[in-house]
Design an enzyme around this catalytic site. Structure first.
Site, short mmCIF file in Angstrom:
data_model
loop_
_atom_site.label_atom_id
_atom_site.label_comp_id
_atom_site.label_asym_id
_atom_site.label_seq_id
_atom_site.Cartn_x
_atom_site.Cartn_y
_atom_site.Cartn_z
N LYS A 60 0.84 -1.20 0.00
CA LYS A 60 0.00 0.00 0.00
C LYS A 60 0.87 1.25 0.00
CE LYS A 60 -0.50 -0.06 5.04
NZ LYS A 60 -1.44 -0.05 6.17
N ARG A 76 -9.70 0.65 15.77
CA ARG A 76 -9.65 1.47 14.56
C ARG A 76 -10.76 0.99 13.62
NH1 ARG A 76 -3.95 1.77 11.48
NH2 ARG A 76 -4.57 -0.35 10.88
N TYR A 120 14.76 31.75 2.31
CA TYR A 120 13.63 32.53 2.80
C TYR A 120 13.82 32.94 4.27
CZ TYR A 120 10.89 31.18 -1.32
OH TYR A 120 10.43 31.01 -2.59
#
Length: 814
Positions: free
Chosen positions: A483, A581, A709
């Site tokens: 996955k 879950r 930055y």
């Protein structure tokens, strides 16, 4: 190689059982998956901690293989083939290779050491090939299995051999010495590789030197420590840059991208230019020069040939091509043995039904051209290649031996015709001798992306898979999680490799991940762990298998299943044992059973749960309570259904910490990708992903000037700053910047300074000798993903899965 079964049986002291002991054998195999296996193949059923070749005999017989070396005959194949029974099939393979080596009497170089073996071998092949018909180990075939397979490739036309020998523990080299039987020895650099396999460095040196017990000469860098272990009866031919008593004394000077040597040998001193500057390449080139000196080459020939040395690519790489092609890049060698390996790799990694090979003239086969290209043709036919593109004067003359073949005399002719060749939706093996410059073809076909790449080591994937497989009981199945784009490493390529390893199941999170794999041709069963009800129709259409975790979801799936008149469609029932879950709780089991009982639309293929703390032994009691509850509820469900399903609860950490709870299957996740929570286990795993980039630009700023930055870095001294084209859009967290993290350039740490930008980051290279275009290591061996995760107070999963898909993945096999 042509031998009879009767002769081989005598050599390996086997008991023959079969119908035809005069059958002819012309090839040896240990890989049941190779398409090159045929009725003249002798298959050695090797057994190890992670596999047993005997398991594939029935499948091989069905494919036409008739001859096997075994320790026992499986009952299902008794009387169906020729069997040679031995006590140990690996020892039998080595014994046969040793006998076969003794049939040939020509110079053989044996190479060992910790580093540089393969490069020295490949360079020597290049340097000596104009004068000899060389046989050498293909790729890095230097192991207890690889060496005998290399030796068995010798034929009557070869007159020079170069073989490397690699060992990782005591009592291995003696076996390799008996197989290679080298006349000339080369001891390369001795480093720290495999130190853990030896009691001490001294024992490691002594073990490696066993390769040279019968050599006429041993070539090595003069070193008092090593020479102390060399048998004084062995003639040495030494070189040194510090000891003038060495047979060859060398001084070095680096200029631009080159190294200039002054070589003093006997009464002669001559210059030598090496097209490298790194110390490893210099040492490797000197070893090659030493061989040429020993063989009597004059300085002019040595100078000319050494100056033409080139970087050796030891990997087969899988790359994305344009027009939906997949490229397998093996563009630096073209010989018969490595062609066999590349074709097997092509079959392993093919991503399209159509397979194409772009092949140059083949050198150093030891065969005449008629016989060579006949054998190449048969090899290509057996591997079911759809299209052949030959490049070279010689292969063009034998075009008629190939089906669907077009040929070109050189790469320029191919390039001119490129637009009319209509490449698309195919897997292309690009295999050419270095002189043909096939890298130009790779560049034409390759998908253009920026210079940051994530290299995925397929050997490491295989190693880690087999490591965890070795922890399982013989009948325990393995599901591997692919996955999240293979935990950021790449979905299809890893799934294809796992399919090659005959994994039982693949696991994905969502239906679209599984659909992508099925559409690409993956046939292994795929479980969808978090299916949405809206995806049920697509799951059924693409033959995926959903995890069902609620009554609502079950009823929704059954409704579609009944509409489609499905029969025993596989589903997987998730039980919540404490993760809280997803999953059915204890109070749902009775209702779940009543719904499923007698329903023929679906079949519960497996029952699973998920452990919450298997990686933390502080919660051992909780983990054991989960296992106990799972055992109770899964047993209850199976009793109600009146049939058994596959049961599984263990994840990666569970495989190691709770082996008693393997049940019928385990689920391997992060461990496949080389990461473990256990420090001892981590040492056993190999790094899979290496994230690399390059230096885009280098500038020097003065004290007081800022970088990036927000001016978050102010130089306190004159500072050399390198800009790297990777940023947070590629998956590098901003919190890794501002001096927290680093990259590695020229083997030195370069601190990240200022804020990490969307597409770039800047590092301090003031104390590093580097230039624009140099390679940059973002993570891999150092820093590791685990180290980065710890510094950033997160987990390795997050680091891996954050790497953007805009970062090119390059898959390779050593």
């Amino acid at each position: 190689m042509t031998q009879t079964i009767r002769n081989i049986a005598s050599i390996i002291k086997a008991t023959w059982m079969g119908k035809n002991d005069v059958a002819i054998i012309d090839s040896i195999s240990i890989d049941s998956r190779s398409l090159q296996n045929d009725d003249n193949t002798l298959f050695f059923a090797l057994s190890g901690p992670n596999h047993d070749g005997h398991s594939y005999i029935e499948e091989l017989i069905d494919k036409g293989v008739k001859h096997f070396v075994v320790t026992h005959i499986p009952k299902s194949v008794e009387g169906r083939a020729n069997f040679l029974l031995v006590e140990n099939t690996l020892e039998a393979l080595q014994k046969f290779a040793s006998y076969y080596r003794s049939l040939f009497d020509f110079p053989i170089i044996g190479i060992t050491g910790s580093n540089g073996k393969t490069i020295v071998k490949e360079w020597l092949n290049f340097l000596l090939s104009p004068d000899y018909n060389v046989i050498r180990s293909p790729k890095s075939y230097n192991s207890q299995v690889g060496v005998p397979l290399s030796i068995l490739a010798i034929n009557e036309k070869h007159n020079f051999g170069i073989f490397e020998a690699g060992i990782s523990m005591m009592n291995e080299m003696e076996k390799l010495q008996k197989i290679i039987q080298p006349n000339i020895g080369i001891l390369c650099n001795i480093g720290s590789a495999h130190d853990e396999g030896f009691p001490s460095v001294a024992e490691k040196i002594k073990e490696k030197l066993k390769l040279f017990t019968s050599v006429t000469v041993l070539i090595l860098n003069k070193n008092k420590t090593i020479l102390a272990f060399v048998n004084p009866k062995i003639k040495t031919f030494t070189w040194s840059s510090v000891d003038k008593t060495a047979a060859v004394f060398i001084t070095t000077k680096k200029t631009d991208d080159l190294t200039e040597l002054q070589v003093t040998y006997k009464e002669d001193t001559f210059p030598l230019t090496i097209p490298f500057q790194d110390q490893a390449s210099i040492e490797n080139a000197i070893h090659c020069m030493m061989v040429m000196l020993y063989l009597g080459y004059n300085s002019k020939v040595i100078q000319t040939r050494i100056s033409q040395l080139y970087p050796v690519e030891m990997r087969l790489k899988v790359k994305n091509g344009s027009t939906n092609c997949t490229l397998i890049d093996d563009s630096y060698s073209s010989d018969f043995q490595s062609l066999k390996i590349a074709l097997d790799f092509l079959e392993n990694q093919k991503q399209h039904k159509k397979k194409t090979i772009i092949l140059s003239d083949i050198f150093q086969s030891g065969l005449n051209n008629e016989e060579l290209y006949s054998q190449v043709s048969q090899l290509i036919i057996s591997n079911k290649i759809n299209r052949v593109i030959g490049i070279g004067e010689t292969i063009s003359q034998y075009k008629n031996k190939f089906i669907n073949c077009s040929t070109f005399k050189n790469v320029s002719e191919f390039t001119d015709a490129f637009d009319n060749l209509n490449f698309g939706n195919e897997t292309i093996l690009i295999k050419g001798a270095r002189d043909f410059h096939f890298e130009k073809i790779v560049s034409l076909l390759e998908e253009k992306t920026h210079e940051t790449v994530l290299e995925i080591n397929l050997n490491a994937i295989s190693h880690n898979y087999n490591f965890f497989k070795s922890k399982l009981a013989p009948n325990t199945k393995m599901m591997v999680m692919v996955k999240a784009f293979g935990y950021g490493n790449g979905g299809f390529e890893i799934a294809k490799l796992l399919e090659h390893h005959k994994v039982d199941y693949l696991g994905v999170a969502f239906a679209d991940e599984g659909i992508s794999l099925k559409t690409a041709g993956i046939s292994v069963p795929i479980m969808v762990l978090n299916p949405e009800t809206t995806s049920f129709s697509a799951i059924i259409q693409h033959h995926l298998e959903p995890e069902i975790y609620s009554i609502k979801g079950l009823k929704a799936f059954l409704k579609i299943a009944e509409q489609k008149k499905l029969k025993h469609f596989p589903i997987h029932i998730k039980i919540d044992t404490g993760m809280h879950r997803l999953g059915f709780e204890e109070g749902n089991i009775q209702e779940l059973s009543q719904i499923l009982k007698g329903n023929e639309s679906v079949q519960v293929k497996s029952i699973l749960s998920h452990m919450a703390t298997s990686d933390d032994m502080k919660h051992d009691a909780f983990s054991k309570s989960q296992i106990a509850l799972f055992d109770k509820l899964s047993s209850q469900l199976q009793k109600e259904l009146n049939y058994n399903s596959i049961r599984h609860i263990l994840n990666t950490s569970g495989i190691t910490n709770y082996p008693e709870a393997q049940y019928d299957m385990v689920r391997l996740g992060i461990g496949l990708y080389g990461i473990s929570n256990d420090s001892d286990e981590q040492k056993e795993l190999e790094t899979v992903g290496t994230l690399k980039s390059i230096i885009s630009q280098i500038r020097t700023i003065s004290a007081g000037e800022s970088v990036g930055y927000g001016r978050r870095f102010i130089a306190e001294r004159e500072t050399k700053v390198a800009t790297i084209p990777i940023g947070y859009a590629d998956g590098i967290r901003r919190s890794w910047g501002q001096g927290v993290g680093y990259v590695v350039i020229e083997n030195k740490q370069a601190k990240i300074i200022g804020s990490i930008c969307m597409d770039m980051l800047m590092v301090d290279v003031t104390d590093i000798d580097c230039k624009e275009g140099n390679a940059v290591l973002i993570f891999g061996e150092n820093p590791t993903v685990s180290f980065m995760a710890k510094q950033l107070n997160t987990i390795p999963y997050e680091i891996l899965t954050s790497i953007s898909q805009r970062v090119k993945r390059v898959f390779y096999r050593e």
